[in-house]
Scaffold this active site. Structure first.
Site, PDB file in Angstrom:
ATOM      1  N   SER A 254       0.829  -1.197   0.000  1.00  0.00           N
ATOM      2  CA  SER A 254       0.000   0.000   0.000  1.00  0.00           C
ATOM      3  C   SER A 254       0.862   1.245   0.000  1.00  0.00           C
ATOM      4  O   SER A 254       1.967   1.260   0.545  1.00  0.00           O
ATOM      5  CB  SER A 254      -0.891   0.011   1.240  1.00  0.00           C
ATOM      6  N   LYS A 255       0.336   2.289  -0.602  1.00  0.00           N
ATOM      7  CA  LYS A 255       1.139   3.501  -0.718  1.00  0.00           C
ATOM      8  C   LYS A 255       1.291   4.214   0.620  1.00  0.00           C
ATOM      9  O   LYS A 255       2.136   5.087   0.769  1.00  0.00           O
ATOM     10  CB  LYS A 255       0.554   4.442  -1.764  1.00  0.00           C
ATOM     11  N   ARG A 256       0.472   3.839   1.587  1.00  0.00           N
ATOM     12  CA  ARG A 256       0.622   4.397   2.937  1.00  0.00           C
ATOM     13  C   ARG A 256       1.946   3.956   3.548  1.00  0.00           C
ATOM     14  O   ARG A 256       2.578   4.681   4.291  1.00  0.00           O
ATOM     15  CB  ARG A 256      -0.519   3.918   3.836  1.00  0.00           C
ATOM     16  N   LYS A 257       2.312   2.707   3.267  1.00  0.00           N
ATOM     17  CA  LYS A 257       3.484   2.142   3.934  1.00  0.00           C
ATOM     18  C   LYS A 257       4.736   2.136   3.085  1.00  0.00           C
ATOM     19  O   LYS A 257       5.832   1.986   3.604  1.00  0.00           O
ATOM     20  CB  LYS A 257       3.161   0.715   4.397  1.00  0.00           C
ATOM     21  N   MET A 258       4.569   2.249   1.787  1.00  0.00           N
ATOM     22  CA  MET A 258       5.761   2.293   0.951  1.00  0.00           C
ATOM     23  C   MET A 258       5.453   2.942  -0.398  1.00  0.00           C
ATOM     24  O   MET A 258       4.317   3.238  -0.696  1.00  0.00           O
ATOM     25  CB  MET A 258       6.334   0.895   0.752  1.00  0.00           C
TER      26      MET A 258
END
Length: 521
Positions: A254-258
């Site tokens: 996910s773009k939240r985490k990477m």
RNA sequence: GGCCCCUUCGACUAGCGGUUAGGUCACUACCCUUUCAAGGUAGCGGCACGAGUUCGAAUCUCGUAGGGGUCACCA
């Protein structure tokens, strides 16, 4: 039966590495079997739609070399390939389901559905559509629809039994029908949901193999039910493992985490062949164990059976390492030069005027020391500027080596054979004559030439820079020593004042005093 | 929580009944060396657990645990 695969991304944001991943496998499988690879745009969510996204997805595929045989902007006999341009098709198919009694029109409002779910939760039951609209008589459904009342079309799903399908990689998957709700097929805005659109389009486009991410496994039974309702035969399903975040739990990427944007990897200097190769090792491996392989090599031996199902972590270190290997082992210097050139120009550095031979020489010594094109461009930039900027540490090193630099400036100026051997000989003789350790002489010279302490070997540097550039740089270095003695360096004074202030502040707080200024690990 | 899927070194993986469980990245040490890298050599480190099947299980079966996914008028 000929092989047809597809990817069906939504144009909702940055081109996603997950899309690239699934595209790679679909592309490889299609190519392997002489089939076709389709790009279809799932743009049925007008809330999240982004107009530039389509072009960026296409650009990503082109960059990676995964160009679709059919798709928006590409053409093909089964088009159009944007779902928003196929609305009539979905409506017709929804009507067919309605006529067969496999679907029904439902008129609940959003508020009503919310209330229903709240009620269910209160009673400790799983929230979900309870099929209440099924009891509304057909003619009444049609009458209300004809009167323009907003509504959706829902699939009538069985209340008991199981629905199963075969996943090529997992075997039979059986799901109790009680888990399957009367899913919305057609939204009140006339757009289809994913479930209707994907089934209709895959059928009409004669998709033979549905290779998609594992997150779709649990909704596949809905698609099976839909195929049944249309009396269509099923494609082959194979669900690919989900790329994972490098966190403790390995959750879905996910773009939240990477960073999940292919564009940002591209901008960061990752090579398309490295990214492709990297993705090719995620859940898949070469039969002969090779770790570095081209797209074509992958296609040549690609088998879905070699896919392993554990979710692979997207490990940036491995990507960068692979990228570095392409940079120094797989690509020629000339090819690397061709690719950094635009970046060099962007940085306000040299452009087309850069001497090709010199550029290649620079890349040749620099590439074992970088992992990405961006790093290469950054490190290379200093080799082309007229005058280097020396930081405090560099100035110090220059100052301590001032006399050596002066000697070497004269020696180089007098050197007749300005080649690797001549330079090497000169330097070694000089060091011997001075009876000082190599580093004492080499380091100031290295700094004079590059402005940094971590740089290629001095002999290499002098050789590729040539006599003129070498003398110029030593000259500049000597000038900078006389102009700004280390003690007067304003930058250093500023840092010192800052550190002192910080220390004082910490001491005032009663904390233990620690040196904070220039810690080096 | 229900349902579904998954489980070999820290990470990516090979293995498909008999292997000293192999390779790559990362990490550590050494070599090379004028710095930093690259390169070379070596090392560290794994079959989640428990039953069963079998002469023999990382490999087959079941259970347990753990992880993930999914339960929208998003895809």
């Amino acid at each position: 039966m000929s092989v047809v695969t597809r990817i069906a991304p939504s144009p909702t944001g940055d081109p996603h590495v997950g899309t690239a991943y699934v595209a790679l496998f679909n592309y490889a499988f299609a190519r392997r079997h002489g089939g076709r690879f389709i790009l279809r745009l799932e743009d049925t969510d007008r809330q999240r739609f982004q107009s530039e996204a389509e072009a960026r997805i296409l650009a990503m595929l082109t960059w990676l070399g995964l160009t679709p045989d059919e798709g928006p902007g590409v053409g093909g006999s089964a088009g159009p390939y944007r779902q928003s341009e196929r609305l009539d098709i979905y409506r017709e198919h929804a009507n067919e389901l309605l006529a067969r009694g496999a679907a029904y029109r439902a008129f609940e409002t959003a508020e009503e559905l919310d209330a229903m779910r709240a009620e269910q939760r209160r009673h400790g039951r799983d929230p979900g559509y309870d099929g209440r609209g099924r009891t509304l008589p057909r003619d009444e459904q049609e009458a209300r629809a004809a009167a323009g009342e907003p509504h959706v079309v829902r699939l009538r799903t069985p209340d008991d039994g199981h629905t199963s399908f075969v996943d090529l990689l997992r075997g039979e998957v059986r799901i109790p029908n009680t888990e399957i709700r009367d899913t919305v097929l057609l939204k009140s805005d006339g757009f289809p949901t994913y479930h209707l659109a994907v089934v209709v389009d895959d059928h009409l486009m004669q998709v033979s193999h549905v290779l998609r991410a594992e997150e779709w496994v649990t909704s596949t039974p809905i698609h099976v039910l839909l195929h049944d309702a249309f009396a269509w035969s099923l494609p082959t399903f194979a669900h690919l493992p989900l790329l994972r975040n490098p966190d403790a739990n390995k959750s879905k990427i996910s773009k939240r985490k990477m960073d999940t944007s292919v564009d940002s990897y591209r901008e960061g200097g990752i090579l398309p062949e490295a990214l492709l190769n990297f993705l090719g090792t995620m859940g898949w491996s070469m039969p002969d164990g090779r770790e570095v392989f081209s797209l074509q090599a992958m296609i040549d031996v690609f088998e879905l059976e070699r896919i392993s199902l554990g979710g692979p972590v997207f490990d940036l270190k491995r990507l960068r390492n692979l990228n570095a290997r392409y940079l120094r082992d797989e690509l020629s210097v000339e090819e690397v030069a061709r690719r950094v050139r635009p970046t060099l120009a962007l940085d306000g550095g040299p452009d087309d005027s850069v001497d090709d031979e010199y550029l290649c020489d620079v890349i040749d010594v620099l590439r074992p020391r970088v992992e990405t094109l961006a790093e290469l461009a950054e490190k290379a930039s200093g080799y082309f500027v007229e005058r280097l900027a020396y930081d405090e540490d560099s100035r110090k090193r220059l100052a301590t080596g001032q006399s050596y630099l002066e000697d070497l400036e004269r020696a180089f100026a007098a050197l007749e054979w300005f080649d690797e051997d001549g330079i090497d000989e000169l330097l070694h003789e000089y060091v011997q004559r001075q009876a000082v350790p190599m580093g004492k002489v080499m380091m100031p010279l290295r700094v004079a030439l590059t402005g940094t302490t971590d740089a290629p070997g001095v002999v290499d540097l002098v050789a590729i820079m040539g006599k003129q550039r070498t003398l110029q740089r030593i000259g500049h270095a000597l000038e900078s020593i006389s102009q700004a003695l280390p003690d007067d360096d304003p930058e250093r004074l500023r840092l010192e004042a800052q550190a002192a202030a910080k220390e004082a502040a910490q001491a005032a707080k009663g904390k233990q005093r620690r040196p904070v200024a220039t810690e080096r690990g």
